[in-house]
Design a protein around this motif. Sequence first.
Motif, PDB file in Angstrom:
ATOM      1  N   ASN A  92      -8.335   2.157   5.527  1.00  0.00           N
ATOM      2  CA  ASN A  92      -7.273   1.319   4.968  1.00  0.00           C
ATOM      3  C   ASN A  92      -6.210   2.155   4.254  1.00  0.00           C
ATOM      4  O   ASN A  92      -6.519   3.150   3.595  1.00  0.00           O
ATOM      5  N   CYS A 135      -6.557   2.842   0.501  1.00  0.00           N
ATOM      6  CA  CYS A 135      -7.708   3.691   0.142  1.00  0.00           C
ATOM      7  C   CYS A 135      -7.657   5.067   0.805  1.00  0.00           C
ATOM      8  O   CYS A 135      -8.592   5.860   0.663  1.00  0.00           O
ATOM      9  N   LYS A 136      -6.581   5.344   1.508  1.00  0.00           N
ATOM     10  CA  LYS A 136      -6.494   6.535   2.352  1.00  0.00           C
ATOM     11  C   LYS A 136      -6.763   7.828   1.563  1.00  0.00           C
ATOM     12  O   LYS A 136      -7.611   8.629   1.949  1.00  0.00           O
ATOM     13  N   ALA A 188       0.823  -1.223   0.000  1.00  0.00           N
ATOM     14  CA  ALA A 188       0.000   0.000   0.000  1.00  0.00           C
ATOM     15  C   ALA A 188       0.850   1.265   0.000  1.00  0.00           C
ATOM     16  O   ALA A 188       0.527   2.250   0.663  1.00  0.00           O
ATOM     17  N   LEU A 206     -10.508  -8.683   3.727  1.00  0.00           N
ATOM     18  CA  LEU A 206      -9.414  -7.768   3.391  1.00  0.00           C
ATOM     19  C   LEU A 206      -9.848  -6.947   2.191  1.00  0.00           C
ATOM     20  O   LEU A 206     -10.153  -7.496   1.122  1.00  0.00           O
ATOM     21  N   TYR A 207      -9.863  -5.613   2.368  1.00  0.00           N
ATOM     22  CA  TYR A 207     -10.304  -4.756   1.274  1.00  0.00           C
ATOM     23  C   TYR A 207      -9.339  -4.871   0.089  1.00  0.00           C
ATOM     24  O   TYR A 207      -8.134  -4.936   0.254  1.00  0.00           O
ATOM     25  N   MET A 214      -2.078   2.695   8.127  1.00  0.00           N
ATOM     26  CA  MET A 214      -3.509   2.995   8.037  1.00  0.00           C
ATOM     27  C   MET A 214      -3.736   4.502   8.158  1.00  0.00           C
ATOM     28  O   MET A 214      -2.929   5.217   8.733  1.00  0.00           O
ATOM     29  N   ASP A 258     -14.494   1.213   0.573  1.00  0.00           N
ATOM     30  CA  ASP A 258     -13.504   0.898   1.606  1.00  0.00           C
ATOM     31  C   ASP A 258     -14.269   0.487   2.854  1.00  0.00           C
ATOM     32  O   ASP A 258     -15.450   0.832   3.016  1.00  0.00           O
ATOM     33  N   ASP A 259     -13.624  -0.287   3.728  1.00  0.00           N
ATOM     34  CA  ASP A 259     -14.212  -0.509   5.056  1.00  0.00           C
ATOM     35  C   ASP A 259     -13.342   0.196   6.087  1.00  0.00           C
ATOM     36  O   ASP A 259     -12.165   0.449   5.868  1.00  0.00           O
ATOM     37  N   LEU A 260     -13.955   0.566   7.208  1.00  0.00           N
ATOM     38  CA  LEU A 260     -13.313   1.473   8.155  1.00  0.00           C
ATOM     39  C   LEU A 260     -13.848   1.241   9.566  1.00  0.00           C
ATOM     40  O   LEU A 260     -14.842   0.543   9.765  1.00  0.00           O
ATOM     41  N   TYR A 283      -7.737  -7.130  14.367  1.00  0.00           N
ATOM     42  CA  TYR A 283      -7.987  -7.737  13.055  1.00  0.00           C
ATOM     43  C   TYR A 283      -7.474  -9.175  13.008  1.00  0.00           C
ATOM     44  O   TYR A 283      -7.081  -9.669  11.981  1.00  0.00           O
ATOM     45  N   ASP A 288      -2.399 -11.586   7.837  1.00  0.00           N
ATOM     46  CA  ASP A 288      -3.322 -12.049   6.797  1.00  0.00           C
ATOM     47  C   ASP A 288      -3.914 -13.414   7.144  1.00  0.00           C
ATOM     48  O   ASP A 288      -5.122 -13.618   7.033  1.00  0.00           O
TER      49      ASP A 288
END
Length: 372
Positions: free
Chosen positions: A116, A119-120, A25, A236-237, A56, A100-102, A189, A226
């Motif tokens: 994430n 996706c920030k 990322a 996982l996005y 993140m 995205d999930d948050l 997570y 993971d």
Amino acid sequence: MTQDLLKTPLHALHIEAGAKMVPFAGYDMPVQYKLGVKKEHLHTRDAAGLFDVSHMGQLRLHGADAAAFLESLVPVDIIDLPQGNQRYAFFTNEQGGIMDDLMVANLGEHLFVVVNAACKEQDINHLKTHLPEGVELEVIEDRALLALQGPKAVEVLKRFNAEVADMVFMDVKTLDILGVECIVSRSGYTGEDGYEISVPSSHAEELARKLTDEVEVEWIGLGARDSLRLECGLCLYGHDLDTTTTPVEASLLWGIQKVRRIGGEREGGFPGADIILNQIESKDVTRKRVGLVGQTKAPVREGTELFDAEDNKVGVVTSGTAGPNAGKPVSMAYVRADLAAIGTELFADVRGKKLPMTVEKMPFVPQRYYRG
């Protein structure tokens, strides 16, 4: 290549600890340490693992209308989120897909949001584009994020502040740790009990060293992060979730509270609401996210195509691992909706061999969140 990658405030500490670094990322991140992925995974389940998740995005939303504003972008109840609690959410687009999930926490004077890493920038721009007058978005640049996970996490962290022992799953509060103000949530997570700690970057190394000095704690990399999340059925996005996948297809209905559904007092009002609410009511989707367990010992990885007994292609694997604690290969996949029932047998095409797999309920190993 690493010169172009961003570094977390703990980068030098990972090198010192013997981490194998990889691009992730846009950051140079530790994928594993000297223990190796499998031992790191098992250590987290047995004791406590420390993860650097500073890549993140950490954000604050200020203003009396901050909750109502955020609720207009997610199909989740933010307005009624109690102070001192946090909630899982996801941004949706006009097609009902997941952007995205948050995680969203109510800290009283503001909302604290973690998004994430990949996706920030997108998420920040998305919020800025819709930001109403009277709501302020603050992008936090001066804090690291650590996750202490595992059954012994509470024993370890309460040595630094005894108050953490009184928290339950999804509680969040501002606490003094080593003389600095940290935002601590009892969440994570891995499916295990544990904490996520937002700490000023200037104090991150000291805290990380003190935590890893404790006998129960080992550094854990992205590899075990993971496999841990997958065993516990956590998405996982960019793999199990994306902009073309709706929350209904993704089996995330538990994340959409009744107040936001048809008949609820704040029904709809989020991007893609018509599509998502219609799918909830009609149960009419062509594919569903399911858990799969291998009947052989071969792990079935992301991208593997799935077939039915008549050799029709019926789905694709989005995440897969050997399942160190499950004791068998486990995967997540999207399959044709009529084949999503528990017990259905499917076949994974692994290097030309059709390996049998069974649709099984997730999580594959029990989640052990502390609920009091």
